[in-house]
Design an enzyme around this catalytic site. Sequence first.
Site, PDB file in Angstrom:
ATOM      1  N   ASP A 188       7.501 -15.297   5.081  1.00 33.78           N
ATOM      2  CA  ASP A 188       8.208 -14.787   6.266  1.00 33.78           C
ATOM      3  C   ASP A 188       9.602 -15.384   6.369  1.00 33.78           C
ATOM      4  OD1 ASP A 188       6.099 -13.219   7.091  1.00 33.78           O
ATOM      5  OD2 ASP A 188       5.250 -14.772   8.395  1.00 33.78           O
TER       6      ASP A 188
ATOM      7  N   TYR B  33      14.771  -5.338  -1.788  1.00 35.43           N
ATOM      8  CA  TYR B  33      14.873  -3.922  -1.444  1.00 35.43           C
ATOM      9  C   TYR B  33      16.020  -3.270  -2.216  1.00 35.43           C
ATOM     10  CZ  TYR B  33      11.958  -4.813   2.713  1.00 35.43           C
ATOM     11  OH  TYR B  33      10.939  -5.141   3.566  1.00 35.43           O
TER      12      TYR B  33
ATOM     13  N   GLU C 247       3.632  -0.389   6.433  1.00 37.44           N
ATOM     14  CA  GLU C 247       3.017   0.730   5.729  1.00 37.44           C
ATOM     15  C   GLU C 247       1.488   0.663   5.685  1.00 37.44           C
ATOM     16  OE1 GLU C 247       4.811  -1.779   4.495  1.00 37.44           O
ATOM     17  OE2 GLU C 247       4.207  -2.387   2.492  1.00 37.44           O
TER      18      GLU C 247
ATOM     19  N   HIS D 179       5.713   3.922   0.556  1.00 41.58           N
ATOM     20  CA  HIS D 179       4.829   2.800   0.228  1.00 41.58           C
ATOM     21  C   HIS D 179       3.390   3.258  -0.066  1.00 41.58           C
ATOM     22  CE1 HIS D 179       6.946  -0.979   0.550  1.00 41.58           C
ATOM     23  NE2 HIS D 179       7.388  -0.757   1.770  1.00 41.58           N
TER      24      HIS D 179
ATOM     25  N   HIS E 288      10.572   5.618   4.158  1.00 39.46           N
ATOM     26  CA  HIS E 288      10.316   4.354   3.474  1.00 39.46           C
ATOM     27  C   HIS E 288       8.825   3.978   3.574  1.00 39.46           C
ATOM     28  CE1 HIS E 288      11.341   0.174   2.216  1.00 39.46           C
ATOM     29  NE2 HIS E 288      10.288  -0.116   2.961  1.00 39.46           N
ATOM     30  N   GLU E 289       8.302   3.978   4.773  1.00 44.71           N
ATOM     31  CA  GLU E 289       6.896   3.548   4.944  1.00 44.71           C
ATOM     32  C   GLU E 289       5.946   4.528   4.256  1.00 44.71           C
ATOM     33  OE1 GLU E 289       6.836   0.643   5.773  1.00 44.71           O
ATOM     34  OE2 GLU E 289       8.728   0.469   6.859  1.00 44.71           O
TER      35      GLU E 289
ATOM     36  N   GLU F 244       9.001  -3.309  -2.726  1.00 45.27           N
ATOM     37  CA  GLU F 244      10.117  -2.877  -1.867  1.00 45.27           C
ATOM     38  C   GLU F 244      11.247  -2.197  -2.644  1.00 45.27           C
ATOM     39  OE1 GLU F 244       9.763  -2.585   1.193  1.00 45.27           O
ATOM     40  OE2 GLU F 244       8.092  -3.952   1.614  1.00 45.27           O
TER      41      GLU F 244
END
Length: 590
Positions: A364, A372, A260, A288, A284-285, A307
């Site tokens: 990561d 989410y 995003e 954000h 979704h993006e 998220e």
Amino acid sequence: MTRHDPHSYADLEQGKISHIDFRIQADFEAHILKIRAEYQLAELVSGSLYLDTSQIELESAHANGQALQWEFDEQDQLLGERLHLKGLANASSFTLTFATAPEARALQWLPAVQTAGGEHPFLFSQCQAIHARSVFPCQDTPSVRFTFTAEVEVPAALTAVMAAEQFEVKEQGKNKVFQFKMPQPIPSYLFAIGVGNLTFRELGPRTGVYAEPELIDAAAWEFAENEEKIVQAEKLLGPYLWGRYDLLILPPSFPYGGMENPRVTFLTPTAILGTRGQTSLITHELAHAWTGNLVTNATWEDFWLNEGWTTYAETRITEVLEGKDVADLMAVYDEQRLIEIMERIGMESPLTCLKVPSKGRDPDASFTIVPYYKGAFLIKEFEYTVGRERFNAFIRKYTSTYQFQSLTTEAFLHFLKGELPEVFEKVNIQSWIYEPGLPVKRSKPQSALYDEVQEVLVAYKVGTRPTKEQVADWHRYQILSFLQALPKQIPVEDCKYLEDVLDLKNKNDANHYAFFYAICIRSGHQDILPRVEEFLGKNGRLLYVLPIFRAMIESDWARERARRILESVRERHHQITVHVINKLLKEAGL
Ligand code: BES
Ligand code: ZN
């Protein structure tokens, strides 16, 4: 010294960076960015200032026209090197010149063969969560925001795109210089740059798409509805404050579905399906832009605020754009995935809490979809408790009260308590946020479209395969939820049958294939391996690559081949992807 964020060396009592002027030269031969950056501080700073860096080659540091003393005085595998600037004397600014490392974690330098056109190299950045420090020294925590300008010099054949407003392009010998400004303050993880043979197509007054010329037509068709998405998103979340909303289509090694970055979402090319079937990823993006970019998690321990809220907003916007049936179907699919993943990592694992203590954890490697979906389901509980109308008002107040600020989970809960106190009586917030697993008492999503899938699944489990007619009109998420809910192992003959009956080849959807190949591997369908290897050489999206490697690790016949396959596709993948898969293989003793 006060450390505010377990993933940053920054000591915010020393002072905060408020603005940066970058001069960036991209060296495509050496895979290096040479950078001169002039930093402004929010207040005068005397003494020391700690900055996060990773593999940065620092050349010089100056403040008030004087050279500064500096030292990399702490080092950590995960956090990188602490740059200690010394002896600042009432400084309101300082200047650093430095170069990035060819293997800088945030930067991927791709040879021409890995692009759609095959003739020009490509560079893109991915800074979330803690990789901005490998591009420039910074207070690499989402609780510090800065504005910036940038001049980016690239070979004349290439175009530079930044998550910023481009206002001028100049020729300079064999090069071009692109000028950008970002007047809205951003956290470091939203700094982003992409350089390649890119062209631009307008989609609407505020929307457009950058892509290689080979992909631009398909991309423009696929995402033609973006303008309408902003209109709907604004109704839910408030005015869009970032000016434009563009997309940048990246090469296949981009490890995420989307990122995003403000003003320009970076996107996987696998989102171009030719059907507009995966535009919920854009929803979704785009969401954000409010939940994440405007109101930002204060640390990566509060990642669910980014998220979970975004996934919630995505479902709300999808309900308007694609209908309640589809939104309900997606909710069931999401719940299915959430439970499956929680069962995999263990219902008692701290990774299934919404607030995850993360000191020493690599964001990561500990990435899961729990924040989410568990986050979105919790926010839905809030909505169900107070009703949609009141909750809509709450959302608007939330995004406007905290705009351009960062928020911890606790600060969010404090705000929620002030606005909607009854939520705390009806929902066990403590358990949702700080305890693992899923609370027993919660609303369960229902979907008529999923019920159709469920019928076919039940019949299959007692020996009746689906017919073509039964599945011919299935929505993409019906196919996905069917594949997801199939037994982990099925007869090899059924693998072949299902690929045919679900028409997977024609649909050519990488998400379908990620699930399908995992089933084939677990089922011992050994002939499929060359196709799997080809798929892994062409798709870099972590969400698709990981389940396949997991299936290989868990299947005796494929286990020993996983390492060789990773080595054979390694060069085509992003370092984040290689890092995460490598960790998985090592944990499995491979
Ligand atoms: N911000 C994330 C991607 C991300 C998360 C990058 C954490 C680095 C660290 C982005 O918004 C995202 O969630 N992408 C998802 C798509 C989504 C629809 C589930 C993805 O990439 O799969
Ligand atoms: Zn996201």
